[in-house]
Design an enzyme around this catalytic site. Sequence first.
Site, PDB file in Angstrom:
ATOM      1  N   ARG A 149       1.027  -1.189  -0.259  1.00  0.00           N
ATOM      2  CA  ARG A 149       0.116  -0.035   0.040  1.00  0.00           C
ATOM      3  C   ARG A 149       0.773   1.252  -0.271  1.00  0.00           C
ATOM      4  O   ARG A 149       1.944   1.144   0.472  1.00  0.00           O
ATOM      5  CB  ARG A 149      -0.867  -0.116   1.136  1.00  0.00           C
ATOM      6  CG  ARG A 149      -1.742  -1.151   1.491  1.00  0.00           C
ATOM      7  CD  ARG A 149      -2.797  -1.184   2.736  1.00  0.00           C
ATOM      8  NE  ARG A 149      -3.527  -2.034   2.878  1.00  0.00           N
ATOM      9  CZ  ARG A 149      -3.279  -3.379   3.541  1.00  0.00           C
ATOM     10  NH1 ARG A 149      -2.295  -3.550   4.201  1.00  0.00           N
ATOM     11  NH2 ARG A 149      -4.153  -4.397   3.658  1.00  0.00           N
ATOM     12  N   LYS A 173      -2.109  -2.253   7.965  1.00  0.00           N
ATOM     13  CA  LYS A 173      -3.323  -1.769   8.478  1.00  0.00           C
ATOM     14  C   LYS A 173      -3.261  -2.636  10.125  1.00  0.00           C
ATOM     15  O   LYS A 173      -3.051  -3.582  10.188  1.00  0.00           O
ATOM     16  CB  LYS A 173      -4.486  -2.144   7.793  1.00  0.00           C
ATOM     17  CG  LYS A 173      -4.326  -1.342   6.592  1.00  0.00           C
ATOM     18  CD  LYS A 173      -5.951  -1.523   5.975  1.00  0.00           C
ATOM     19  CE  LYS A 173      -6.168  -0.579   4.790  1.00  0.00           C
ATOM     20  NZ  LYS A 173      -7.506  -0.697   4.026  1.00  0.00           N
ATOM     21  N   HIS A 245      -2.069   2.160  -5.826  1.00  0.00           N
ATOM     22  CA  HIS A 245      -2.835   0.982  -5.520  1.00  0.00           C
ATOM     23  C   HIS A 245      -2.747   0.161  -6.662  1.00  0.00           C
ATOM     24  O   HIS A 245      -3.169  -0.977  -6.593  1.00  0.00           O
ATOM     25  CB  HIS A 245      -4.143   1.152  -4.827  1.00  0.00           C
ATOM     26  CG  HIS A 245      -4.589   0.448  -3.617  1.00  0.00           C
ATOM     27  ND1 HIS A 245      -3.722   0.245  -2.620  1.00  0.00           N
ATOM     28  CD2 HIS A 245      -5.583  -0.691  -3.433  1.00  0.00           C
ATOM     29  CE1 HIS A 245      -4.511  -0.342  -1.821  1.00  0.00           C
ATOM     30  NE2 HIS A 245      -5.425  -0.935  -2.402  1.00  0.00           N
ATOM     31  N   ARG A 248      -0.299  -2.497  -6.754  1.00  0.00           N
ATOM     32  CA  ARG A 248      -0.649  -3.724  -5.820  1.00  0.00           C
ATOM     33  C   ARG A 248      -1.798  -4.403  -6.331  1.00  0.00           C
ATOM     34  O   ARG A 248      -1.469  -5.797  -6.269  1.00  0.00           O
ATOM     35  CB  ARG A 248      -1.359  -3.011  -4.545  1.00  0.00           C
ATOM     36  CG  ARG A 248      -1.578  -3.793  -3.501  1.00  0.00           C
ATOM     37  CD  ARG A 248      -2.245  -3.111  -2.061  1.00  0.00           C
ATOM     38  NE  ARG A 248      -2.825  -3.827  -1.051  1.00  0.00           N
ATOM     39  CZ  ARG A 248      -2.528  -4.553  -0.153  1.00  0.00           C
ATOM     40  NH1 ARG A 248      -1.198  -4.712  -0.056  1.00  0.00           N
ATOM     41  NH2 ARG A 248      -3.419  -5.126   0.671  1.00  0.00           N
ATOM     42  N   HIS A 271      -4.381  -9.069   3.790  1.00  0.00           N
ATOM     43  CA  HIS A 271      -5.646  -9.241   3.786  1.00  0.00           C
ATOM     44  C   HIS A 271      -5.988 -10.197   4.959  1.00  0.00           C
ATOM     45  O   HIS A 271      -5.603 -11.297   5.306  1.00  0.00           O
ATOM     46  CB  HIS A 271      -6.282  -9.744   2.764  1.00  0.00           C
ATOM     47  CG  HIS A 271      -6.196  -8.938   1.411  1.00  0.00           C
ATOM     48  ND1 HIS A 271      -6.637  -9.277   0.196  1.00  0.00           N
ATOM     49  CD2 HIS A 271      -6.143  -7.462   1.326  1.00  0.00           C
ATOM     50  CE1 HIS A 271      -6.469  -8.136  -0.514  1.00  0.00           C
ATOM     51  NE2 HIS A 271      -5.804  -7.170   0.213  1.00  0.00           N
ATOM     52  N   TYR A 280      -9.546 -11.099  -7.035  1.00  0.00           N
ATOM     53  CA  TYR A 280      -8.433 -11.111  -7.920  1.00  0.00           C
ATOM     54  C   TYR A 280      -8.951 -12.487  -8.882  1.00  0.00           C
ATOM     55  O   TYR A 280      -8.515 -12.702  -9.979  1.00  0.00           O
ATOM     56  CB  TYR A 280      -7.176 -11.414  -7.460  1.00  0.00           C
ATOM     57  CG  TYR A 280      -6.857 -10.076  -6.852  1.00  0.00           C
ATOM     58  CD1 TYR A 280      -6.589  -9.195  -7.586  1.00  0.00           C
ATOM     59  CD2 TYR A 280      -6.798  -9.879  -5.466  1.00  0.00           C
ATOM     60  CE1 TYR A 280      -6.062  -7.766  -7.206  1.00  0.00           C
ATOM     61  CE2 TYR A 280      -6.431  -8.709  -4.929  1.00  0.00           C
ATOM     62  CZ  TYR A 280      -6.106  -7.798  -5.701  1.00  0.00           C
ATOM     63  OH  TYR A 280      -6.091  -6.314  -5.104  1.00  0.00           O
TER      64      TYR A 280
END
Length: 305
Positions: A149, A173, A245, A248, A271, A280
């Site tokens: 990110r 995150k 992004h 990514r 994630h 994806y």
Amino acid sequence: MTWNEKISDFENFLKFERNFSDNTLDAYLRDIRKLRDYAEFELENTGPFQITYENIQEYLFQLSKKKFSERSQARWISSIKSFFKYLVEDEVRTDNPTTLLEGPKLGLYLPDTLSFEDVNRIIKVINTDTDLGRRNHCMIEVLYGCGLRVSELIDLKISNINFKESYLKVEGKGDKSRFVPMATFTSTLIKDYIREIRSKYKINKRCEDILFLNSRGSAMSRVIVFIIIKELTEKAGINKKISPHTFRHSFATHLLQNGADLRYIQEMLGHSSITTTEIYTHLKNEELRDVILNYHPRNKVKEVE
């Protein structure tokens, strides 16, 4: 209690109990403050304990007329519902005026990606005869080669790079750390940047461990990274809306296309849920559909008369 007091309490709750990232936290608080302003100016200083479902519904209706995207509207509702759920759980409000609120139905969001050729086109327009060009080349290769990110890129620490084992420790995150492998190509670029470019800077003491620096020896901002990528994309003649992004997304898509297991991609992206990563597989399915339509012989033969 006032709006500001409860918003401050809500901020602490999201930050320390829910471990929200700074960007998500800012978005939620911004949404609640907009509702506060509406309540104060349009509803005669109605407080967070008096505002009703009808008041909130009218507020959202007024916003929707300004042609914001469905995704933005969905986030407003998520922010507002979270705020009033917090007030109920904190026992400062007995009812939840947002229980009946429903967000707009969102279609499947397929992120923009770059082909490997597009990535190379962007890299080729970088002037690597300059120090800034060498830095920018390295940044884009790290974005694309490690799937970071933009916030992770600008916060990346030299002490979190293990050149011997070829991996990065990424602080993502919610203060969650993960380990991302580096290709030899990426590792070499980083080493060269540190030794030949970064070493020339007079580095701000607070940034001595930060990998990517601006020309003043300080940490880079998200905005500057966005601007750099926008300019390079335009120069490369790529007519897509490209952001950090996008690299990514391209990282994940290209791994999947080349046979990587979805669980490994989930770990490398950081994630928390496999559901997020599964987006994806939809991109891959779209690609498979195009292959069938374009190349299957049944779609090429003319009808037999």
